[in-house]
Design an enzyme around this catalytic site. Structure first.
Site, mmCIF file in Angstrom:
data_model
loop_
_atom_site.group_PDB
_atom_site.id
_atom_site.type_symbol
_atom_site.label_atom_id
_atom_site.label_comp_id
_atom_site.label_asym_id
_atom_site.label_seq_id
_atom_site.Cartn_x
_atom_site.Cartn_y
_atom_site.Cartn_z
ATOM 1 N N PRO A 1 0.952 -0.973 -0.085
ATOM 2 C CA PRO A 1 0.099 -0.068 -0.063
ATOM 3 C C PRO A 1 0.891 1.445 -0.014
ATOM 4 C CG PRO A 1 -0.828 -1.752 1.715
ATOM 5 C CD PRO A 1 0.584 -2.101 1.225
ATOM 6 N N GLU B 1 1.163 -6.985 8.083
ATOM 7 C CA GLU B 1 0.824 -5.650 8.346
ATOM 8 C C GLU B 1 2.072 -4.959 7.456
ATOM 9 O OE1 GLU B 1 -1.748 -4.574 10.075
ATOM 10 O OE2 GLU B 1 -1.242 -2.601 9.983
ATOM 11 N N ASP C 1 -3.108 1.248 -30.682
ATOM 12 C CA ASP C 1 -1.999 2.238 -31.169
ATOM 13 C C ASP C 1 -2.618 3.727 -30.830
ATOM 14 O OD1 ASP C 1 -1.001 0.335 -33.911
ATOM 15 O OD2 ASP C 1 -0.262 0.646 -31.830
ATOM 16 N N ARG D 1 -0.756 -8.665 -21.022
ATOM 17 C CA ARG D 1 -1.570 -8.359 -22.391
ATOM 18 C C ARG D 1 -0.795 -7.398 -23.429
ATOM 19 N NH1 ARG D 1 -4.151 -3.842 -22.557
ATOM 20 N NH2 ARG D 1 -5.954 -4.344 -23.898
HETATM 21 C C1 9D3 Z 1 -3.156 0.116 8.787
HETATM 22 C C2 9D3 Z 1 -2.255 -0.061 7.862
HETATM 23 N N1 9D3 Z 1 -2.582 -0.684 6.646
HETATM 24 C C3 9D3 Z 1 -1.699 -0.274 5.458
HETATM 25 C C4 9D3 Z 1 -2.909 0.526 4.803
HETATM 26 C C5 9D3 Z 1 -2.283 -1.995 6.757
HETATM 27 C C6 9D3 Z 1 -2.193 -3.117 5.760
HETATM 28 C C7 9D3 Z 1 -3.372 -3.090 5.079
HETATM 29 C C8 9D3 Z 1 -3.404 -4.069 4.071
HETATM 30 C C9 9D3 Z 1 -1.157 -3.682 5.207
HETATM 31 C C10 9D3 Z 1 -1.094 -4.464 4.258
HETATM 32 C C11 9D3 Z 1 -2.315 -4.799 3.776
HETATM 33 C C12 9D3 Z 1 -2.393 -5.858 2.537
HETATM 34 N N2 9D3 Z 1 -2.324 -5.075 1.168
HETATM 35 C C13 9D3 Z 1 -1.453 -5.179 0.329
HETATM 36 O O1 9D3 Z 1 -0.361 -6.119 0.397
HETATM 37 C C14 9D3 Z 1 -1.185 -4.389 -0.938
HETATM 38 C C15 9D3 Z 1 -2.261 -3.484 -1.195
HETATM 39 C C16 9D3 Z 1 -3.328 -2.734 -0.835
HETATM 40 O O2 9D3 Z 1 -3.846 -3.166 0.312
HETATM 41 N N3 9D3 Z 1 -3.962 -2.055 -1.613
HETATM 42 C C17 9D3 Z 1 -3.599 -1.551 -2.912
HETATM 43 N N4 9D3 Z 1 -2.469 -2.143 -3.362
HETATM 44 C C18 9D3 Z 1 -1.906 -2.977 -2.607
HETATM 45 S S1 9D3 Z 1 -0.310 -3.597 -3.179
HETATM 46 C C19 9D3 Z 1 -0.275 -4.557 -1.808
#
Ligand code: 9D3
Length: 238
Positions: free
Chosen positions: A96, A123, A176, A161
């Site tokens: 995230p 986390e 294109d 893709r």
């Molecule tokens: C309270 C903090 N949170 C961070 C936003 C904790 C948290 C939530 C969800 C930590 C990891 C996750 C799991 N998500 C992913 O690994 C993840 C993700 C996502 O949740 N949203 C958008 N893109 C991605 S890429 C990996």
């Protein structure tokens, strides 16, 4: 050209299924795989844990909720999997905290020979192994997923893709100049589409589309694209 090789490191490799029968074994990615344009392998980080209980995570120093991915299993998994092929692997951590995935990022990844995707249900990852691995850090959007695996699959689908030969001839030609997104393309949404019948539940197809006047049709579609972009995605017009 050898196939693009994608390795995924995860504690839930089953989410990817067998390459020939998993969630990406449909449609364009499956055709690309069967055509030898791409191959992918999901690996369990747990197989590289050097501790007694095959632990891949532990409680965070400083306290707080959730678990943190251990340095050792991830580091050893990356080294072992990278060693399965001599080509340089572009490392990508799905997180995230990452740079938002865009068509420009997807295009930059589609020209690499090898991708190593790191996804997890935790986390966070111990910051020291991120510093040591120096991966690209990518997010798929501002919403919370349960883990990085589905984000990795989104990235894979978008990359695969674009591999030469993955789309039928018609579709790639359309890319294109008419693709609504991506660099070199107009940053506008698509126009509405209609097919038979001409009337359905009292709703008619816009008259211009059955007029046979191709110039009028193109002008109408362009106006629709701009109007929809203004209404729905004004951010795209800057
Ligand atoms: C309270 C903090 N949170 C961070 C936003 C904790 C948290 C939530 C969800 C930590 C990891 C996750 C799991 N998500 C992913 O690994 C993840 C993700 C996502 O949740 N949203 C958008 N893109 C991605 S890429 C990996």
């Amino acid at each position: 050209m050898p196939p693009l090789r994608i390795d995924i490191l995860t504690t839930f490799p089953e989410m990817f299924g067998p390459a020939a029968a998993g969630p990406l074994a449909q449609s364009i990615p499956d055709r690309a795989r069967r055509a030898g344009l791409v191959q992918w392998h999901a690996h369990n980080i747990r197989d590289h844990a050097a501790n007694k209980h095959d632990k891949t995570d532990d409680r965070p120093f400083g306290g707080g909720p959730g678990m943190v991915m251990l340095c050792q299993p991830l580091w050893d998994a990356v080294r072992a999997v990278e060693g399965q092929d001599s080509r340089f692997a572009t490392r990508v951590l799905l997180t995230p905290q990452g740079r938002p995935l865009s068509q420009a990022v997807v295009e930059s990844l589609a020209v690499k020979p090898r991708l190593l995707l790191i996804a997890g249900h935790y986390e966070g990852v111990d910051e020291r192994v991120i510093e040591a691995l120096e991966p690209m850090e990518i997010s798929v959007g501002d919403y919370v997923l349960s883990g990085g695996e589905l984000a990795a699959m989104v990235l894979m689908d978008a990359v695969i893709r674009l591999l030469p030969g993955a789309l039928g001839h018609e579709a790639s030609a359309a890319m294109d100049s008419f693709s609504p997104i991506g660099p070199g393309c107009a940053r506008v949404l698509d126009h509405p589409h209609y097919t038979r019948p001409r009337e359905w539940m009292g709703r008619s197809v816009p008259e211009v589309l059955i007029s046979g006047d191709h110039g009028e049709v193109e002008r109408w579609r362009l106006a629709q694209r701009l109007a929809r972009t203004r209404a729905r995605r004004p951010d795209l017009l800057r």
